[in-house]
Design an enzyme around this catalytic site. Sequence first.
Site, PDB file in Angstrom:
ATOM      1  N   ASP A 160       0.841  -1.197   0.000  1.00 34.77           N
ATOM      2  CA  ASP A 160       0.000   0.000   0.000  1.00 34.77           C
ATOM      3  C   ASP A 160       0.879   1.251   0.000  1.00 34.77           C
ATOM      4  O   ASP A 160       2.076   1.194   0.304  1.00 34.77           O
ATOM      5  CB  ASP A 160      -0.887   0.034   1.251  1.00 34.77           C
ATOM      6  N   ASP A 182      -1.732  -3.542  -4.168  1.00 37.14           N
ATOM      7  CA  ASP A 182      -2.913  -3.639  -3.312  1.00 37.14           C
ATOM      8  C   ASP A 182      -3.613  -2.290  -3.211  1.00 37.14           C
ATOM      9  O   ASP A 182      -4.000  -1.724  -4.238  1.00 37.14           O
ATOM     10  CB  ASP A 182      -2.548  -4.200  -1.939  1.00 37.14           C
ATOM     11  N   ASP A 186      -5.169   2.278   2.959  1.00 35.48           N
ATOM     12  CA  ASP A 186      -5.944   1.302   3.722  1.00 35.48           C
ATOM     13  C   ASP A 186      -6.070   1.789   5.156  1.00 35.48           C
ATOM     14  O   ASP A 186      -5.069   1.901   5.885  1.00 35.48           O
ATOM     15  CB  ASP A 186      -5.265  -0.067   3.707  1.00 35.48           C
ATOM     16  N   ARG A 233     -13.189   1.089  -4.659  1.00 39.26           N
ATOM     17  CA  ARG A 233     -12.861   1.625  -3.331  1.00 39.26           C
ATOM     18  C   ARG A 233     -12.559   3.127  -3.405  1.00 39.26           C
ATOM     19  O   ARG A 233     -11.485   3.594  -3.063  1.00 39.26           O
ATOM     20  CB  ARG A 233     -11.678   0.887  -2.701  1.00 39.26           C
TER      21      ARG A 233
END
Length: 666
Positions: A160, A182, A186, A233
């Site tokens: 990330d 990824d 996050d 997302r």
Amino acid sequence: MHLSDKRTRARTLTAAFALAAALLVPSAPSASAAAQPAGPGAAHDTWSDTAHGFASLAGGTTGGSGGKVVTVSTQAELAAYAAAPEPYVIRVAGSVAVEPFGHDIVVASDKTIVGVGDSGEIVHGELHLNPGTHNVIIRNLTIRDSYVEGDWDGKTTDFDAIQMDSADHIWIDHNRLTHMGDGLLDIRKDSEYITVSYNHFSNHNKALGIGWTANVKTQITIDHNWFEGTKQRNPSADNCAYAHLYNNYLSAQVADGDPVWTYGNWARGATKMVIENSYYRDVQHPYQADATAELVQRGSILRNTTGRTDAWGTAFDPRDFYPYHLDRAADVPKLVTRDSGPQKDIGTETVLRVPGAYATVQAAVDAVPQGNDGRITVRIAPGTYREHVRIGKNQPYVSLVGTGRNRSDTLVVFDTPQGELKPDGTTQGSWGSATVVVEGHDFSARNLTFSNDFDEAAVELSGEQALAVKTTGDRLTFENTAFLGNQDTLMTDTPVLTQKARVYLRDVYIEGDVDFIYGRATTVIEHSVIKALSRGSALNNGYITAASTWKDNPYGFLITRSRIISDAPADTFHLGRPWHPSGNPDAVGQVLIRETLLPAAVKATPWSEMGGFPWQDARFTEFRTYGPGAAVTADRPQMSAEEAAHHQISDYLRGDDGWAPQGTHR
């Protein structure tokens, strides 16, 4: 310098403040108002260094405030300071390449990590906040390029840009996060009090994920972010207690034909989400909600979108938690594309607050690193700070700013005379006497009062000189400041006689009695009030200036377009005398007083000898002075108009580098 006559009356600080406030030009607008953060979306709020939204609640998010400021340019430096137990403001200068590829840089609590201008970046690495980490600000960085070819979904790597687990009070602001493995950001598990603002998420699959816990705890504000070329997302918010999304711009979504996992905003689980005045362009499923979630949407604009636009339930009212300003949805694309991501003006100035983060002015100055290369502004709240302040020669680019309505609201004061003995039996001298010493270059002060309140009338002492301020640095500015004292109030000097230094003072008030403006620096005093205080004498109450200019420096003191006032009797005050430290004949004072009001207290022969050096050998002149103390006589040299044309403010301050602070005052 010393004069044996003592003042016969004591001066009260209160009276001096009242006089300064009454006589000087009007004070600048309230600095405290300017220092307060505006509501999100208001003018210049994008550059506020104060967290808003949920990150501002429950004690707020201040990052490394209260700690030292450091600048890093390598992975080792960044990793060491980021993981340290102490608070730090960490400025990232240039590109930091991380090895091995995708490696985590652990960020501990009480840290601010900020890119310097728009070029601070972390390449091939992740900022990682472990469980329990709190009070972290990450701003103005580019974090990029940890993507592993063929791993589009990030299933084999977890690289990330920023990842946090059960962290709290985190502000992610003005970053560009792109092309990682990824997720880009996050925010996992039970993280709380989070604000994500003005970031640019781009060229990626999973942009911003929140939650992945059964607990419904996370409170998050997401505003003014640009999601460009991302697939999903944007964000995905799972079991958030409160998710407030406003003024975000979603555009150019990755279109790979996936009917499910390509979407904009998603309220999942038990999330309560409010979306306001956002803009969706070329987006599939702009906003959607699980049946167990609540989503309220108002005011957003959709262009060329398809799929779900769910809205049900009442969610919550964000204004029950904090104030905020909504920009019009139609303005969002322009505002967000311009203002999101790293900015040239962020990270170049660091703000330290007294006493909010630092108990004293000196504590804030101590946080300035040696060799500092960026502007550090110490904002000082109204109050009296009784302390010595020392800004070292290796601490450049420091600004002291009072945040009160008037300069008299913020006072830095001490009471040390030069003749006071130190523990080793020597006297303090000018260095130990001065309330404030400035050795660093490119210093500035604004909206403050500096004072040395040693009471010379109450103490019998050899060496009664008591400085409010002593400077030796170059390119110094003082604006809307006051200097209070008696003998030797303000010394503008240089490290050595043959070295030049420049000081510019505008809209200031200076008071004293003997040699109270003195030294060898090139010094310009403009649009100011200078008060010559009476010592109760019917013959000689003192001297305004005592210049010790190097003989090869054509520019010493210039007092221009100002007012000199006095409470001394008529014909009892000198304009100045020549100071030759240690009898050095190469110190030949230069003083020009031009276009300035002179009071009746000025002597008919206003220049005086000093230490056996006649004033006639110095470079003392007037030009177009006026008022009851002005006259043209054989004892008052007048500068010709032709010569005065070469003794303008710019001539004094220009130097070899073209310095021109007179054109940039506030």
